[in-house]
Structure formats: structure tokens, C-alpha cells
Design an enzyme around this catalytic site. Structure first.
Site, short mmCIF file in Angstrom:
data_model
loop_
_atom_site.label_atom_id
_atom_site.label_comp_id
_atom_site.label_asym_id
_atom_site.label_seq_id
_atom_site.Cartn_x
_atom_site.Cartn_y
_atom_site.Cartn_z
N HIS A 175 -8.35 1.57 -4.04
CA HIS A 175 -9.31 1.42 -2.94
C HIS A 175 -9.91 2.80 -2.66
CE1 HIS A 175 -9.63 0.51 1.69
NE2 HIS A 175 -10.80 0.76 1.16
N HIS A 197 -1.35 -1.16 -4.24
CA HIS A 197 -2.61 -0.76 -3.61
C HIS A 197 -2.60 0.75 -3.39
CE1 HIS A 197 -6.18 -1.60 -1.11
NE2 HIS A 197 -5.71 -0.67 -0.28
N MET A 214 -11.90 -5.23 5.11
CA MET A 214 -11.02 -4.39 5.91
C MET A 214 -10.79 -5.04 7.27
SD MET A 214 -10.21 -1.71 4.13
CE MET A 214 -9.35 -0.85 5.44
N ASP A 243 -4.73 3.95 -2.02
CA ASP A 243 -5.83 4.36 -1.14
C ASP A 243 -6.24 5.79 -1.42
OD1 ASP A 243 -6.13 2.06 0.77
OD2 ASP A 243 -4.00 2.47 1.07
N SER A 255 0.84 -1.21 0.00
CA SER A 255 0.00 0.00 0.00
C SER A 255 0.87 1.25 0.00
CB SER A 255 -0.91 0.01 1.23
OG SER A 255 -1.55 1.26 1.32
N MET A 278 -11.94 5.28 -0.75
CA MET A 278 -12.58 5.60 0.54
C MET A 278 -13.19 6.98 0.40
SD MET A 278 -9.72 4.01 3.04
CE MET A 278 -8.54 3.83 1.71
N ASP A 334 -7.10 -6.08 4.14
CA ASP A 334 -6.38 -4.81 4.19
C ASP A 334 -6.44 -4.23 5.60
OD1 ASP A 334 -5.34 -2.27 3.72
OD2 ASP A 334 -7.02 -1.58 2.47
N PHE A 351 -6.55 5.17 7.98
CA PHE A 351 -5.17 5.36 8.40
C PHE A 351 -4.38 4.05 8.31
CE2 PHE A 351 -7.86 8.45 10.45
CZ PHE A 351 -7.17 9.64 10.22
N MET A 353 -8.67 8.82 -0.47
CA MET A 353 -9.52 9.27 0.64
C MET A 353 -9.95 10.70 0.39
SD MET A 353 -7.21 7.95 3.80
CE MET A 353 -6.46 6.33 3.81
C1 DX5 Z 1 -6.31 2.07 5.48
C2 DX5 Z 1 -5.89 1.64 4.12
C3 DX5 Z 1 -4.82 0.64 4.06
C4 DX5 Z 1 -3.52 1.04 4.72
C5 DX5 Z 1 -2.99 -0.24 5.31
O1 DX5 Z 1 -7.51 2.73 5.40
O2 DX5 Z 1 -6.98 1.10 3.40
O3 DX5 Z 1 -4.58 0.19 2.73
O4 DX5 Z 1 -2.56 1.59 3.86
O5 DX5 Z 1 -1.89 0.06 6.10
P1 DX5 Z 1 -1.23 -0.98 7.08
O6 DX5 Z 1 -0.79 -2.14 6.27
O7 DX5 Z 1 -0.11 -0.20 7.68
O8 DX5 Z 1 -2.27 -1.37 8.10
ZN ZN Z 2 -6.57 0.20 1.43
#
Ligand code: DX5
Ligand code: ZN
Length: 220
Positions: free
Chosen positions: A66, A33, A137, A35, A9, A68, A175, A143, A37
Site C-alpha cells: 500500500h 499488508h 480506507m 504500508d 498489516s 502512501m 483498511d 497511522f 509512507m
Molecule cells: C494506515 C495503514 C493501515 C494500518 C492499519 O495508514 O494504511 O494499513 O496499518 O492499522 P489498524 O488496523 O491498526 O487500523
Molecule cells: Zn494500509
């Protein structure tokens, strides 16, 4: 035979040298990956299609985006232009994803749904036939660096049973808090795609960190 895939990620990468960080895992990872947001669906902001388009020029990895965000389907045209391969949307943001799934596929993208820890797995099961992947998740979204929530493993098991008993092909991605300590439990519950942020980019050698995760998956 199940194929296991590792998806580092980008959220945990050093944002001062994103290109270098992606290059470091290019040969070892299966997916990147990403993310996205919006500060509304989750209380955090990350990066958007412009950053993805920049990275697309230097990586051949499959880009796993992904979302969010609220109104996740509104971002589809920009994400297609940016070069994303797979887009996942939260069921909490789009309770009837049928149209969005169709739209994503029409744009040439693979489509998946995401489910947050408090949401029961039943919310996504009726839509799995429209999905090439289900992302479960294992932390509350927003975060990186949080602890894995073991309770979600029962949802992974239920989803895996549903997929198999209905003859579906969806992958199950997990994840949040995935590390060499938690990846085997996630695999045993039925996940086959593993996102890892801190466990990859938080390590001094991200490529070696991906190899270590893969080594765990190979063990009985
Ligand atoms: C959190 C993200 C994850 C995040 C995972 O909302 O969706 O993809 O980057 O991070 P780690 O592997 O550090 O938990
Ligand atoms: Zn993610």
C-alpha cells in the site's frame, strides 16, 4: 462464491523482531499488508523496499504493498525487485492511473487503487476495469490504531454494486480500524479483503487473532 482474505498489516508489528512476527502469522494469513509512507503524501514515515526484500526471503505470503507516497509509480522497479505481488496507489496521488496500472502489470504485478475517506467513490469507478483490487480506507491514511469510520461503508456498497453491474472482478479491500467488532459490517457492505494491524499484532497471539477475525467472517 466470495473468498475472504485477511491481510495483517506489518505497521503494527514489533519492529524489533519483524521476521518472528511475520512467521507468527504465515500459516493463518492470506496476504501481508505493507504500508509504505514517504512523509509527504502522509505525515509519517514507515519502511521501504529494503525491509520488504528482507522479509521476502522468509515468507511465501502474497505481499500487498500500500503506497502512501507521491509519485507512487516511481517506486515500481524497486518494489518488483523486492518481491511485491500486489501494489496499490492512492487516487489522490495519481488522478489518472491508467499508465501506472499498465506499467505495474507489465512488471508482473497486480494493480489496485486506494481511496481515502474524504474522496468520493466516483473518483475511482472509471478505473476499476484496470484494477484487480480497490482498497477503501476506513481511517485517514498515515497511522495505525485509529477508529473505524463507518461512513465509508456506503462507498464499499457503491463500489461493490459497480463491480457487479459492470461484470468486473476486482476485490474490495478495507483498511483501518478493522477488528472483531467492525469486520462483519465491512463484509456485509461488500468488502472481501480485510487489513488488520492493531487487531493482529497488538494481540499477544497474532495467529489466534487472525483466526478470530476469520471466525467472525464465517458467521451469518
Ligand atoms: C494506515 C495503514 C493501515 C494500518 C492499519 O495508514 O494504511 O494499513 O496499518 O492499522 P489498524 O488496523 O491498526 O487500523
Ligand atoms: Zn494500509
Amino acid at each position: 462464491m466470495v473468498t475472504y482474505q485477511i491481510a495483517p498489516s506489518l505497521l503494527a508489528a514489533d519492529f524489533n523482531r519483524l521476521g518472528e512476527q511475520v512467521a507468527a502469522i504465515e500459516e493463518e494469513a492470506d496476504l501481508l499488508h505493507l504500508d509504505l509512507m514517504d512523509g509527504h503524501f502522509v505525515p509519517n514515515l514507515s519502511f521501504g523496499p529494503a525491509v520488504i526484500a528482507g522479509l521476502r526471503k522468509l515468507s511465501e505470503l502474497r505481499f500487498d504493498c500500500h503506497l502512501m507516497t507521491t509519485n507512487p509509480d516511481a517506486y515500481l522497479p524497486e518494489l518488483v525487485k523486492a518481491g511485491v505481488d500486489l501494489v496499490t496507489m492512492h487516487i489522490e496521488a495519481i488522478p489518472d492511473p491508467t499508465h501506472a496500472a499498465r506499467r505495474a502489470r507489465a512488471e508482473g504485478l497486480d494493480f489496485g487503487l486506494v481511496i481515502s475517506p474524504p474522496t468520493p467513490v466516483e473518483a475511482v469507478l472509471p478505473f476499476l476495469e484496470d484494477c484487480s483490487l480497490l482498497l477503501i480506507m476506513s481511517v485517514n491514511p498515515g497511522f495505525g490504531g485509529q477508529s473505524f469510520i463507518p461512513k465509508v461503508l456506503s462507498k464499499v456498497e457503491s463500489a461493490r454494486n459497480w463491480i457487479e453491474s459492470h461484470g468486473l472482478k476486482a476485490d474490495i479491500e478495507i483498511d483501518g480500524g478493522i477488528s472483531t467488532n467492525t469486520i462483519v459490517a465491512a463484509r456485509d457492505a461488500g468488502a472481501n479483503v480485510f487489513v488488520a494491524g492493531t487487531a493482529v499484532f497488538g494481540e499477544p497471539d497474532p495467529a489466534a487473532a487472525v483466526r478470530d477475525l476469520r471466525k467472525q467472517l464465517e458467521q451469518a
